[in-house]
Design a protein around this motif. Structure first.
Motif, PDB file in Angstrom:
ATOM      1  N   TRP A  64       0.820  -1.213   0.000  1.00 47.01           N
ATOM      2  CA  TRP A  64       0.000   0.000   0.000  1.00 47.01           C
ATOM      3  C   TRP A  64       0.855   1.265   0.000  1.00 47.01           C
ATOM      4  CZ3 TRP A  64      -4.716  -0.134  -1.472  1.00 47.01           C
ATOM      5  CH2 TRP A  64      -5.569  -1.199  -1.157  1.00 47.01           C
ATOM      6  N   GLY A  65       2.128   1.146   0.382  1.00 48.02           N
ATOM      7  CA  GLY A  65       2.992   2.315   0.524  1.00 48.02           C
ATOM      8  C   GLY A  65       3.051   3.200  -0.719  1.00 48.02           C
ATOM      9  N   PRO A  66       3.403   2.639  -1.892  1.00 47.27           N
ATOM     10  CA  PRO A  66       3.452   3.480  -3.092  1.00 47.27           C
ATOM     11  C   PRO A  66       2.101   4.058  -3.490  1.00 47.27           C
ATOM     12  CG  PRO A  66       4.674   1.432  -3.419  1.00 47.27           C
ATOM     13  CD  PRO A  66       3.915   1.278  -2.141  1.00 47.27           C
ATOM     14  N   VAL A  67       1.010   3.351  -3.168  1.00 43.94           N
ATOM     15  CA  VAL A  67      -0.321   3.866  -3.496  1.00 43.94           C
ATOM     16  C   VAL A  67      -0.601   5.123  -2.666  1.00 43.94           C
ATOM     17  CG1 VAL A  67      -2.785   3.348  -3.563  1.00 43.94           C
ATOM     18  CG2 VAL A  67      -1.114   1.541  -4.062  1.00 43.94           C
ATOM     19  N   GLY A  68      -0.343   5.042  -1.358  1.00 40.03           N
ATOM     20  CA  GLY A  68      -0.529   6.203  -0.496  1.00 40.03           C
ATOM     21  C   GLY A  68       0.366   7.358  -0.911  1.00 40.03           C
ATOM     22  N   ARG A  69       1.585   7.051  -1.327  1.00 36.98           N
ATOM     23  CA  ARG A  69       2.523   8.095  -1.772  1.00 36.98           C
ATOM     24  C   ARG A  69       2.009   8.772  -3.045  1.00 36.98           C
ATOM     25  NH1 ARG A  69       5.390  11.140  -4.092  1.00 36.98           N
ATOM     26  NH2 ARG A  69       7.570  11.671  -3.708  1.00 36.98           N
ATOM     27  N   ASP A  70       1.470   7.977  -3.978  1.00 39.34           N
ATOM     28  CA  ASP A  70       0.945   8.562  -5.215  1.00 39.34           C
ATOM     29  C   ASP A  70      -0.270   9.444  -4.940  1.00 39.34           C
ATOM     30  OD1 ASP A  70       2.883   7.396  -6.807  1.00 39.34           O
ATOM     31  OD2 ASP A  70       1.666   5.654  -7.320  1.00 39.34           O
ATOM     32  N   LEU A  71      -1.144   8.986  -4.045  1.00 38.56           N
ATOM     33  CA  LEU A  71      -2.296   9.799  -3.690  1.00 38.56           C
ATOM     34  C   LEU A  71      -1.839  11.111  -3.050  1.00 38.56           C
ATOM     35  CD1 LEU A  71      -5.320  10.275  -3.402  1.00 38.56           C
ATOM     36  CD2 LEU A  71      -5.294   8.874  -1.323  1.00 38.56           C
ATOM     37  N   ALA A  72      -0.841  11.043  -2.188  1.00 32.53           N
ATOM     38  CA  ALA A  72      -0.314  12.248  -1.547  1.00 32.53           C
ATOM     39  C   ALA A  72       0.278  13.202  -2.571  1.00 32.53           C
ATOM     40  CB  ALA A  72       0.740  11.866  -0.507  1.00 32.53           C
ATOM     41  N   GLU A  73       0.978  12.679  -3.553  1.00 31.29           N
ATOM     42  CA  GLU A  73       1.580  13.528  -4.590  1.00 31.29           C
ATOM     43  C   GLU A  73       0.504  14.294  -5.350  1.00 31.29           C
ATOM     44  OE1 GLU A  73       4.664  15.247  -6.716  1.00 31.29           O
ATOM     45  OE2 GLU A  73       4.929  13.790  -5.099  1.00 31.29           O
ATOM     46  N   MET A  74      -0.600  13.607  -5.702  1.00 31.79           N
ATOM     47  CA  MET A  74      -1.687  14.284  -6.394  1.00 31.79           C
ATOM     48  C   MET A  74      -2.309  15.360  -5.506  1.00 31.79           C
ATOM     49  SD  MET A  74      -5.285  12.806  -7.925  1.00 31.79           S
ATOM     50  CE  MET A  74      -5.980  12.648  -6.296  1.00 31.79           C
ATOM     51  N   LEU A  75      -2.558  15.024  -4.239  1.00 31.97           N
ATOM     52  CA  LEU A  75      -3.186  15.974  -3.329  1.00 31.97           C
ATOM     53  C   LEU A  75      -2.288  17.192  -3.099  1.00 31.97           C
ATOM     54  CD1 LEU A  75      -4.710  13.517  -0.703  1.00 31.97           C
ATOM     55  CD2 LEU A  75      -5.912  14.753  -2.508  1.00 31.97           C
ATOM     56  N   ALA A  76      -0.984  16.977  -2.981  1.00 30.73           N
ATOM     57  CA  ALA A  76      -0.062  18.094  -2.785  1.00 30.73           C
ATOM     58  C   ALA A  76      -0.096  19.038  -3.979  1.00 30.73           C
ATOM     59  CB  ALA A  76       1.353  17.571  -2.558  1.00 30.73           C
ATOM     60  N   GLN A  77      -0.162  18.488  -5.197  1.00 32.65           N
ATOM     61  CA  GLN A  77      -0.251  19.341  -6.377  1.00 32.65           C
ATOM     62  C   GLN A  77      -1.531  20.169  -6.361  1.00 32.65           C
ATOM     63  OE1 GLN A  77       0.758  18.078 -10.275  1.00 32.65           O
ATOM     64  NE2 GLN A  77       2.024  16.373  -9.598  1.00 32.65           N
ATOM     65  N   LEU A  78      -2.642  19.556  -5.969  1.00 30.43           N
ATOM     66  CA  LEU A  78      -3.913  20.279  -5.927  1.00 30.43           C
ATOM     67  C   LEU A  78      -3.908  21.348  -4.841  1.00 30.43           C
ATOM     68  CD1 LEU A  78      -6.385  17.308  -6.469  1.00 30.43           C
ATOM     69  CD2 LEU A  78      -5.708  19.041  -8.134  1.00 30.43           C
ATOM     70  N   ILE A  79      -3.288  21.059  -3.698  1.00 34.28           N
ATOM     71  CA  ILE A  79      -3.189  22.048  -2.618  1.00 34.28           C
ATOM     72  C   ILE A  79      -2.394  23.255  -3.089  1.00 34.28           C
ATOM     73  CG2 ILE A  79      -2.143  22.487  -0.358  1.00 34.28           C
ATOM     74  CD1 ILE A  79      -2.869  19.541   0.343  1.00 34.28           C
ATOM     75  N   LEU A  80      -1.275  23.020  -3.758  1.00 32.54           N
ATOM     76  CA  LEU A  80      -0.436  24.116  -4.220  1.00 32.54           C
ATOM     77  C   LEU A  80      -1.093  24.909  -5.344  1.00 32.54           C
ATOM     78  CD1 LEU A  80       2.961  22.204  -4.219  1.00 32.54           C
ATOM     79  CD2 LEU A  80       2.385  24.131  -2.742  1.00 32.54           C
ATOM     80  N   THR A  81      -1.885  24.240  -6.159  1.00 33.95           N
ATOM     81  CA  THR A  81      -2.456  24.896  -7.339  1.00 33.95           C
ATOM     82  C   THR A  81      -3.727  25.668  -7.023  1.00 33.95           C
ATOM     83  OG1 THR A  81      -1.564  23.099  -8.703  1.00 33.95           O
ATOM     84  CG2 THR A  81      -3.214  24.520  -9.716  1.00 33.95           C
ATOM     85  N   PHE A  82      -4.620  25.101  -6.211  1.00 32.86           N
ATOM     86  CA  PHE A  82      -5.955  25.673  -6.027  1.00 32.86           C
ATOM     87  C   PHE A  82      -6.216  26.213  -4.621  1.00 32.86           C
ATOM     88  CE2 PHE A  82      -6.418  22.672  -9.566  1.00 32.86           C
ATOM     89  CZ  PHE A  82      -6.915  23.538 -10.528  1.00 32.86           C
ATOM     90  N   SER A  83      -5.298  26.009  -3.694  1.00 35.34           N
ATOM     91  CA  SER A  83      -5.449  26.526  -2.328  1.00 35.34           C
ATOM     92  C   SER A  83      -6.804  26.182  -1.716  1.00 35.34           C
ATOM     93  CB  SER A  83      -5.251  28.055  -2.328  1.00 35.34           C
ATOM     94  OG  SER A  83      -5.133  28.538  -1.017  1.00 35.34           O
ATOM     95  N   PRO A  84      -7.169  24.888  -1.709  1.00 35.65           N
ATOM     96  CA  PRO A  84      -8.487  24.512  -1.177  1.00 35.65           C
ATOM     97  C   PRO A  84      -8.516  24.551   0.347  1.00 35.65           C
ATOM     98  CG  PRO A  84      -7.248  22.551  -1.740  1.00 35.65           C
ATOM     99  CD  PRO A  84      -6.394  23.724  -2.161  1.00 35.65           C
ATOM    100  N   GLN A  85      -9.680  24.916   0.882  1.00 34.80           N
ATOM    101  CA  GLN A  85      -9.878  24.779   2.322  1.00 34.80           C
ATOM    102  C   GLN A  85     -10.329  23.370   2.688  1.00 34.80           C
ATOM    103  OE1 GLN A  85     -11.985  27.618   0.920  1.00 34.80           O
ATOM    104  NE2 GLN A  85     -11.641  29.298   2.342  1.00 34.80           N
ATOM    105  N   ARG A  86     -10.915  22.675   1.735  1.00 36.73           N
ATOM    106  CA  ARG A  86     -11.384  21.317   1.993  1.00 36.73           C
ATOM    107  C   ARG A  86     -11.235  20.476   0.733  1.00 36.73           C
ATOM    108  NH1 ARG A  86     -14.800  19.633   6.093  1.00 36.73           N
ATOM    109  NH2 ARG A  86     -13.736  21.289   7.217  1.00 36.73           N
ATOM    110  N   ILE A  87     -10.697  19.264   0.887  1.00 40.83           N
ATOM    111  CA  ILE A  87     -10.649  18.271  -0.182  1.00 40.83           C
ATOM    112  C   ILE A  87     -11.456  17.070   0.285  1.00 40.83           C
ATOM    113  CG2 ILE A  87      -9.214  16.774  -1.611  1.00 40.83           C
ATOM    114  CD1 ILE A  87      -6.912  18.710  -1.238  1.00 40.83           C
ATOM    115  N   VAL A  88     -12.545  16.807  -0.397  1.00 36.90           N
ATOM    116  CA  VAL A  88     -13.445  15.708  -0.043  1.00 36.90           C
ATOM    117  C   VAL A  88     -13.173  14.554  -1.008  1.00 36.90           C
ATOM    118  CG1 VAL A  88     -15.831  15.022   0.304  1.00 36.90           C
ATOM    119  CG2 VAL A  88     -15.153  17.402   0.701  1.00 36.90           C
TER     120      VAL A  88
END
Length: 300
Positions: free
Chosen positions: A210-234
């Motif tokens: 599961w390690g690489p899967v969690g890492r890939d999900l984190a990478e996507m979320l980090a890009q979205l946080i930096l790009t769109f500055s969301p207060q909430r990601i559902v």
């Protein structure tokens, strides 16, 4: 928002289609059908809406569809599915058959934008002007609200197909027929079936696979946080509904990926920022009703 307004919606997914009716944003009835051919699937949900309309005139209809779909109202193919791996659905008009049958106002958007609207209105993202709704299942899609409004533009957000920095030693090629190891190609249900040593439902939460899967999900979320500055990601969809530990794994990786750049993004902030849908499986149907109310408001 008028909680007594009779409205209806269609949530058109790659696996199933849902006809929903409600009073305002409150879902009162749903009917579900497998997504087969366009004619059969759209015919079934339209017939249900026609039955409801005969019982009580619908004030408006919302259509929340899988994508990519043309959402630009000035485009000649507005309301049509574009290139999709779903057999038989490329270039299919979705809005047209509904508009031919009903005279009331109709609004159309992506299923994930609609779900984001619902979570923003009555769910986990209330009070959050910048909201991202992600669904991970057969595919991976993201609906993005900026200042409370869904993002369109050239097309609509296709965050499922962004390419990501891979963890060292992770050589899984990905399953996306267009891009291989994009987010969808690495994190969707078919991707997990291909990259994990056994069925995801049979793999222990603490298995190193599961390690690489969690890492890939984190990478996507980090890009979205930096790009769109969301207060909430559902984050909804079958994959994370069945494997909620993936959200914890992703949250744990994000500070390292951000590398201290956003100092206020700590574990406590991430626990608040990244969450499951408050509306659960009703986020999509409720989103279709939110689109219907949007159509009604714009018509007025």
């Amino acid at each position: 928002m008028d909680n007594d307004t009779p409205v209806a919606g269609i949530e058109l997914g790659g696996t199933k289609a849902i006809a929903v009716r409600g009073c305002g944003m409150t879902v009162t009835e749903m009917r579900s059908f497998p997504t087969t051919t366009p004619d059969e699937t759209l015919g079934q949900v339209i017939d249900v809406l026609a039955q409801w309309d005969a019982e009580e005139a619908l004030a408006a209809i919302g259509i929340a569809s899988f994508g990519p779909i043309r959402v630009a109202t000035d485009a000649p193919d507005f309301g049509s599915i574009l290139a999709t791996p779903k057999p038989g659905w490329a270039n299919t008009p979705v809005l047209g058959p509904v508009a031919e049958r009903f005279a009331c106002p109709i609004a159309l958007d992506t299923d994930v934008n609609a779900a984001a609207m619902a979570e923003h209105a009555i769910g986990a993202a209330q009070g959050c002007s910048n909201t991202i709704y992600i669904t991970i299942g057969t595919g991976l899609g993201a609906g993005i609200l900026l200042d409370g409004k869904p993002v369109h533009g050239l097309l609509h957000p296709e965050a499922g197909h962004i390419r990501m920095r891979r963890a060292a030693g992770d050589d899984f090629a990905g399953v996306c027929p267009f891009h291989g190891d994009c987010a969808e190609g690495l994190l969707s249900g078919p991707a997990l079936l291909a990259r994990l040593p056994t069925h995801p439902g049979e793999l222990a939460e603490d298995d190193p696979a599961w390690g690489p899967v969690g890492r890939d999900l984190a990478e996507m979320l980090a890009q979205l946080i930096l790009t769109f500055s969301p207060q909430r990601i559902v984050i909804g969809g079958g994959v994370t509904n069945r494997q909620p530990h993936l959200l914890d794994k992703a949250r744990a990786h994000i500070p390292q990926i951000l590398a201290g750049y956003l100092t206020d993004i700590d574990a406590a902030r991430l626990a608040y920022m990244i969450c499951s849908p408050l509306l659960g499986d009703e986020a999509g149907p409720a989103g279709a009703l939110a689109l219907a109310l949007k159509a009604l408001a714009e018509n007025r």
